[in-house]
Design a protein around this motif. Sequence first.
Motif, mmCIF file in Angstrom:
data_model
loop_
_atom_site.group_PDB
_atom_site.id
_atom_site.type_symbol
_atom_site.label_atom_id
_atom_site.label_comp_id
_atom_site.label_asym_id
_atom_site.label_seq_id
_atom_site.Cartn_x
_atom_site.Cartn_y
_atom_site.Cartn_z
ATOM 1 N N MET A 49 0.825 -1.206 0.000
ATOM 2 C CA MET A 49 0.000 0.000 0.000
ATOM 3 C C MET A 49 0.861 1.259 0.000
ATOM 4 O O MET A 49 0.444 2.291 -0.505
ATOM 5 N N THR A 50 2.054 1.184 0.555
ATOM 6 C CA THR A 50 2.940 2.337 0.624
ATOM 7 C C THR A 50 3.872 2.425 -0.581
ATOM 8 O O THR A 50 4.078 3.493 -1.133
ATOM 9 N N CYS A 51 4.399 1.307 -1.029
ATOM 10 C CA CYS A 51 5.472 1.333 -2.029
ATOM 11 C C CYS A 51 5.024 1.058 -3.460
ATOM 12 O O CYS A 51 5.750 1.375 -4.400
ATOM 13 N N ARG A 52 3.887 0.476 -3.663
ATOM 14 C CA ARG A 52 3.468 0.029 -4.992
ATOM 15 C C ARG A 52 3.508 1.138 -6.045
ATOM 16 O O ARG A 52 4.034 0.952 -7.138
ATOM 17 N N LYS A 53 2.975 2.303 -5.720
ATOM 18 C CA LYS A 53 2.948 3.407 -6.694
ATOM 19 C C LYS A 53 4.364 3.849 -7.071
ATOM 20 O O LYS A 53 4.628 4.166 -8.230
ATOM 21 N N ASN A 54 5.265 3.864 -6.111
ATOM 22 C CA ASN A 54 6.652 4.245 -6.415
ATOM 23 C C ASN A 54 7.332 3.190 -7.283
ATOM 24 O O ASN A 54 8.099 3.531 -8.187
ATOM 25 N N ILE A 55 7.052 1.927 -7.036
ATOM 26 C CA ILE A 55 7.619 0.864 -7.870
ATOM 27 C C ILE A 55 7.074 0.979 -9.290
ATOM 28 O O ILE A 55 7.826 0.872 -10.263
ATOM 29 N N GLU A 56 5.759 1.209 -9.425
ATOM 30 C CA GLU A 56 5.166 1.381 -10.757
ATOM 31 C C GLU A 56 5.787 2.580 -11.480
ATOM 32 O O GLU A 56 6.076 2.510 -12.674
ATOM 33 N N ARG A 57 6.023 3.668 -10.762
ATOM 34 C CA ARG A 57 6.647 4.852 -11.355
ATOM 35 C C ARG A 57 8.055 4.531 -11.848
ATOM 36 O O ARG A 57 8.441 4.906 -12.960
ATOM 37 N N MET A 58 8.801 3.796 -11.050
ATOM 38 C CA MET A 58 10.162 3.436 -11.443
ATOM 39 C C MET A 58 10.156 2.536 -12.681
ATOM 40 O O MET A 58 11.013 2.673 -13.555
ATOM 41 N N LEU A 59 9.187 1.642 -12.775
ATOM 42 C CA LEU A 59 9.077 0.795 -13.967
ATOM 43 C C LEU A 59 8.736 1.631 -15.197
ATOM 44 O O LEU A 59 9.321 1.436 -16.266
ATOM 45 N N ARG A 60 7.807 2.582 -15.042
ATOM 46 C CA ARG A 60 7.462 3.459 -16.173
ATOM 47 C C ARG A 60 8.662 4.292 -16.607
ATOM 48 O O ARG A 60 8.906 4.469 -17.796
ATOM 49 N N GLU A 61 9.415 4.814 -15.641
ATOM 50 C CA GLU A 61 10.607 5.608 -15.965
ATOM 51 C C GLU A 61 11.644 4.772 -16.704
ATOM 52 O O GLU A 61 12.426 5.301 -17.484
ATOM 53 N N ALA A 62 11.642 3.463 -16.471
ATOM 54 C CA ALA A 62 12.563 2.563 -17.169
ATOM 55 C C ALA A 62 11.979 2.109 -18.504
ATOM 56 O O ALA A 62 12.514 1.208 -19.138
ATOM 57 N N LYS A 63 10.866 2.761 -18.921
ATOM 58 C CA LYS A 63 10.216 2.474 -20.210
ATOM 59 C C LYS A 63 9.650 1.052 -20.276
ATOM 60 O O LYS A 63 9.675 0.401 -21.311
ATOM 61 N N ILE A 64 9.153 0.576 -19.143
ATOM 62 C CA ILE A 64 8.535 -0.744 -19.079
ATOM 63 C C ILE A 64 7.033 -0.560 -18.973
ATOM 64 O O ILE A 64 6.543 0.123 -18.068
ATOM 65 N N ASP A 65 6.293 -1.151 -19.916
ATOM 66 C CA ASP A 65 4.833 -1.079 -19.883
ATOM 67 C C ASP A 65 4.316 -1.957 -18.753
ATOM 68 O O ASP A 65 4.681 -3.127 -18.647
ATOM 69 N N LEU A 66 3.449 -1.392 -17.939
ATOM 70 C CA LEU A 66 2.890 -2.144 -16.823
ATOM 71 C C LEU A 66 1.732 -3.000 -17.305
ATOM 72 O O LEU A 66 0.810 -2.514 -17.952
ATOM 73 N N ASP A 67 1.798 -4.257 -16.975
ATOM 74 C CA ASP A 67 0.711 -5.171 -17.288
ATOM 75 C C ASP A 67 -0.184 -5.228 -16.054
ATOM 76 O O ASP A 67 -0.074 -6.124 -15.226
ATOM 77 N N VAL A 68 -1.055 -4.236 -15.918
ATOM 78 C CA VAL A 68 -1.843 -4.048 -14.705
ATOM 79 C C VAL A 68 -2.761 -5.232 -14.427
ATOM 80 O O VAL A 68 -3.005 -5.576 -13.283
ATOM 81 N N CYS A 69 -3.239 -5.899 -15.475
ATOM 82 C CA CYS A 69 -4.190 -6.989 -15.266
ATOM 83 C C CYS A 69 -3.578 -8.156 -14.503
ATOM 84 O O CYS A 69 -4.301 -8.950 -13.927
#
Length: 95
Positions: A49-69
Motif C-alpha cells: 500500500m505504501t510502495c506500490r505506486k513508487n515501484i510502478e513509477r520506477m518501472l514506467r521511468e525505465a520504459k517498461i509497460d505495466l501489465d496491470v491486469c
Amino acid sequence: MVPNEDEIYVCRCEEVTVGDIKRAIAAGARSVRDIKVRTNAGMGVCQGMTCRKNIERMLREAKIDLDVCCTHQRFPVRLLNVNDLTAITNEEEGE
C-alpha cells in the motif's frame, strides 16, 4: 547531508531501497510482481500500500509497460497478539 538516492527506502516494511529496485530492473524485472519476487518489496505488513505506486513509477521511468491486469494487491493485515487470538477462539467455542 542529503542521502544518496539509491539508499532511500521505497518499501519501508521490507527495507528495500531505490538501488535494490534499480538492480532488479537491470536484472530483468518487468512487472511489480517481478520486483516483489526479486526484492520482497510489497511483502511487508502494508502489502504494498505504501510502495506500490513508487515501484510502478520506477518501472514506467525505465520504459517498461505495466501489465496491470496481472498484478494483484492484497489488503493490509492487522497484527494480533496471542491473547486476542485465544479470546476469539474461545468465543467461537462458546467458552
